[in-house]
Design a protein around this motif. Sequence first.
Motif: not given
Length: 131
Positions: A57-62, A64-65, A85
Motif C-alpha cells: 500500500t505504501f509503495s502505491f501511495a509513494i 502516485m505521489l 524524488c
Amino acid sequence: MADRQGPAERVITSARRLLSNMIAMGETRLRLAVLELETERDRMLSLLLLAGAALITFSFAIGMLLLMLVVLYWEDHRLLAIGLCSAVLFIIAACLAYGAKRIAKRRRLMQSTLSHLAQDRQALGSSRESS
C-alpha cells in the motif's frame, strides 16, 4: 534378603526418584521452549503479513505521489523533480533499513527458556557444592 531391602535398595530408589525428577524437569523446559517457539512463529507470521500489506500500500501511495510531482514539474524542471524524488526515496530506504537492523538485534529467541535453564544450572551447581 534383608540386605536387599536395606540401604542399597534405598539408594536405588533415591536414584530412580532423582532421575524421574530430572526427566520431568527436562520435559517442563522442553514444553516451555516449544511454547515459546510457537508463540514466536505466530508473531512473526502476523508481523510479516501486516508488514507486507503495508509495504504494498505504501509503495502505491509513494508511486502516485512521485508521479504527481513529476507531472506537476514536467515543463520546467522534470529532471530535477525525478532526481529529488529518487534521492528522498534512497534516504528513506536507508533509514528504514537501519531501523529494521536495530529491531532485529533487539529480540532474543527463547529468552525465558534460557533463563530457566540457567536457574536450573545454578541450583544444581549449588547443591553439588554443598554436598
